[in-house]
Design an enzyme around this catalytic site. Structure first.
Site, PDB file in Angstrom:
ATOM      1  N   ASP A  98      47.508  44.656  30.027  1.00 14.91           N
ATOM      2  CA  ASP A  98      47.014  43.410  30.613  1.00 14.91           C
ATOM      3  C   ASP A  98      45.625  43.098  30.052  1.00 14.91           C
ATOM      4  O   ASP A  98      45.232  43.656  29.026  1.00 14.91           O
ATOM      5  CB  ASP A  98      47.009  43.494  32.143  1.00 14.91           C
ATOM      6  CG  ASP A  98      46.042  44.568  32.671  1.00 14.91           C
ATOM      7  OD1 ASP A  98      45.286  45.149  31.869  1.00 14.91           O
ATOM      8  OD2 ASP A  98      46.051  44.817  33.890  1.00 14.91           O
ATOM      9  N   ARG A 142      43.983  39.186  44.882  1.00 12.64           N
ATOM     10  CA  ARG A 142      42.915  39.262  43.879  1.00 12.64           C
ATOM     11  C   ARG A 142      42.737  37.904  43.210  1.00 12.64           C
ATOM     12  O   ARG A 142      43.481  37.534  42.300  1.00 12.64           O
ATOM     13  CB  ARG A 142      43.232  40.327  42.829  1.00 12.64           C
ATOM     14  CG  ARG A 142      42.196  40.359  41.709  1.00 12.64           C
ATOM     15  CD  ARG A 142      42.030  41.702  41.040  1.00 12.64           C
ATOM     16  NE  ARG A 142      43.037  42.020  40.057  1.00 12.64           N
ATOM     17  CZ  ARG A 142      42.845  42.868  39.036  1.00 12.64           C
ATOM     18  NH1 ARG A 142      41.678  43.457  38.867  1.00 12.64           N
ATOM     19  NH2 ARG A 142      43.808  43.137  38.210  1.00 12.64           N
TER      20      ARG A 142
END
Length: 554
Positions: A442, A162
């Site tokens: 996150d 990613r």
């Protein structure tokens, strides 16, 4: 250096000279220079298109709907995405939020029974120069089998790479007098060093694409993939990518996004918090889109999120693409009773996703991998659920735009403040995620947290508890209370004055973000452009985080 006269690269952090030389070779820099030079203007165009669409929504008061201009794509029943390679057919459980600079956890993941690893340069990673170089080098080592005793790349869980999203830039590289787009920096180096090796071993190259907002952005990625495959001598369609539908505008263009990437699609993914935050990003000024307390009123059972997941699964399976769900962020406690309760909670939520038709999802805690794989085995047949076509499901724009009812609790306000402040504190420490109240947090949870606080202040929302208005004064007072509690905790442990100053700085920066007149589009962009964060990277690494990886010191 020939062909690189208009490219500048910062020197390496002092402890990463060998890794730097591995990643930044003459040939890799020439490749990266050409990639960025070729697509830099198109990156600018998609970012300007975002601004234009947002301005139109604000000025007109319009709401998104399914596009008339591409209705022929949606009406054509014939087209399908190309089938994915064998190693992607059965990917029930991936490990999520794995920042590859965390060498110890990365190696643990390679040894795990997970079917995939979300190798995360985005939400779960803090993009310091140190972390990017270390992470890129660790992926290189994994792919080229340079970690002692780690499984061969053809036997390890597949790496779902990613790169950063379009909103991020790489400050340490200039091409043509401009900072390099973060996703092109990450993607280019990963492909140059690992693409062919992954392809030859039937294990990639596979990517996650973050924060895509339109089919035009998917088209840009397709053009990048085609160019890269030609340059590296790989067959068309070698690169496969899962697009994260984490923006409300993209939810109305899912078929078009799949169509653009039909030779390169590994499917679509849905996740709750970035997607929910996008409503505030796009419509947060409107009273009708006031999002209630996420800790009490927002979950995948609510109409707007349930409809989004059903539409995603239906769209994917109709076109032969895989549909994956979000991440279980819960950390399993050691206490037996608490462990049993946590496992039951995760199983209930993930079973709901399985019954909605998803083909896989992510977990953070490695202890959840096998129990969640067993959940799939108990409730599904075969490698995936592509046969679940959800033909009886109809999702309308009203379904997708239906805000859940509910208010704001004092607990929820405090929780959002804490997550926002602690996320900024983590970034200033060189970390992209942290642990709080039994969960991993996150940038996705930081986005929804700071977005809600901004919106509640903007609309002067009353608390359910005592009718106080969410105001600058209240949020400032609660932030100070939270910081005092954290400082008391820090005072009892082995923490330096620097740690305490950093918490105070993080609280100040959080207040700056939630009190701005205009909503900062992404907290990561905001931090990545901020002097305080940038200056925190400049003095090299210090002690390991939890005894694992070095980090930049303040």
């Amino acid at each position: 250096m020939s062909g690189l006269d208009n490219m500048e690269l910062s020197p390496p952090p002092s402890c990463l000279k060998a890794e730097y030389e591995t990643i930044f070779t003459t040939d890799s820099l020439l490749f990266l220079h050409e990639l960025i030079s070729t697509f830099d203007e198109e990156v600018d165009q998609v970012l300007k298109l975002r601004v234009s669409r947002k301005a139109h929504l604000d000025l007109s008061g319009d709401l998104p709907s399914f596009l008339e201009s591409s209705s022929h794509i949606r009406r054509d029943p014939a087209w399908r995405v190309l089938p994915v390679p064998p190693r992607l057919q059965r990917r029930h459980v991936d490990i999520g939020d794995l920042a590859p600079c965390d060498t110890q956890r990365f190696i643990q993941a390679l040894h795990s029974p997970a079917q995939g690893i979300q190798v995360d340069f985005d939400d779960g990673n803090c993009p310091t120069y140190y972390n990017q170089i270390k992470g890129l080098c660790n992926v290189y080592k994994a792919v080229h089998n340079k970690f002692p005793n780690a499984p061969h790349i053809s036997q390890a869980p597949v790496l779902m790479l990613r790169p950063r999203a379009w909103n991020m830039v790489e400050h340490n590289m200039m091409v043509g007098g401009k900072e390099a787009p973060g996703p092109l920096f990450d993607f280019g180096l990963l492909m140059f060093h690992c693409g062919e090796k992954l392809f030859r071993n039937g294990s990639g190259p596979f990517f996650y694409l973050s924060k895509v907002e339109s089919f035009m952005e998917a088209r840009l990625w397709k053009n990048i993939f085609v160019w890269t495959q030609l340059k590296l001598g790989l067959p068309l369609g070698s690169i496969k990518a899962t697009v994260l539908i984490e923006n409300v505008l993209a939810a109305f263009e899912m078929e078009e996004i799949l169509y653009e990437l039909r030779e390169h699609s590994a499917g679509l993914n849905c996740g709750i918090w970035d997607y929910s935050a996008s409503f505030i990003n796009k419509f947060g000024r409107r009273q009708a889109f006031l999002l209630p307390d996420r800790s009490k009123y927002v979950n995948m059972e609510k109409r707007f999120l349930r409809s989004y997941m059903e539409l995603l699964v239906q769209t994917c399976h109709r076109r032969g693409a895989l549909a994956t769900g979000g991440m279980a962020a819960l950390l399993l406690p050691e206490d037996r009773d608490a462990h049993r309760t946590a496992m039951a909670a995760v199983s209930r939520l993930k079973l709901m996703e399985i019954q909605a038709g998803v083909d896989g999802f992510m977990v953070y805690d490695l202890g959840l991998i096998e129990p969640m794989q067993k959940l799939f085995q108990l409730h599904t047949e075969g490698d995936n659920q592509l046969h679940q076509l959800l033909e009886d499901v109809t999702v309308t724009p009203d379904d997708l735009l239906s805000m859940p009812s509910g208010g704001v609790t004092l607990y929820g306000l405090k929780y959002n403040i804490a997550v926002g402040v602690l996320f900024i504190n983590a970034w200033l420490s060189g970390k992209g995620h942290f642990f709080y109240r039994g969960q991993v947090e996150d940038s996705a949870t930081a986005e929804i947290s700071r977005s809600q606080v901004w919106q509640w202040i903007r609309h002067q929302t009353q608390l359910e508890d005592d009718s106080r208005v969410v105001s600058r004064r209240l949020v400032t007072d609660l932030s100070k209370e939270m910081v005092m509690e954290l400082l008391l905790e820090l005072g009892t442990g082995r923490h330096s004055d620097r740690d305490k100053r950093r918490i105070l700085t993080a609280a100040d920066m959080f207040l700056e973000v939630v009190l701005k007149r205009d909503f900062p589009e992404f907290i990561t962009t905001y931090l990545n452009q901020d002097h305080t964060f940038l200056s925190s990277q400049n003095t090299g690494p210090v002690e390991a985080i939890g005894g694992e990886i070095p980090r930049p010191k303040l």
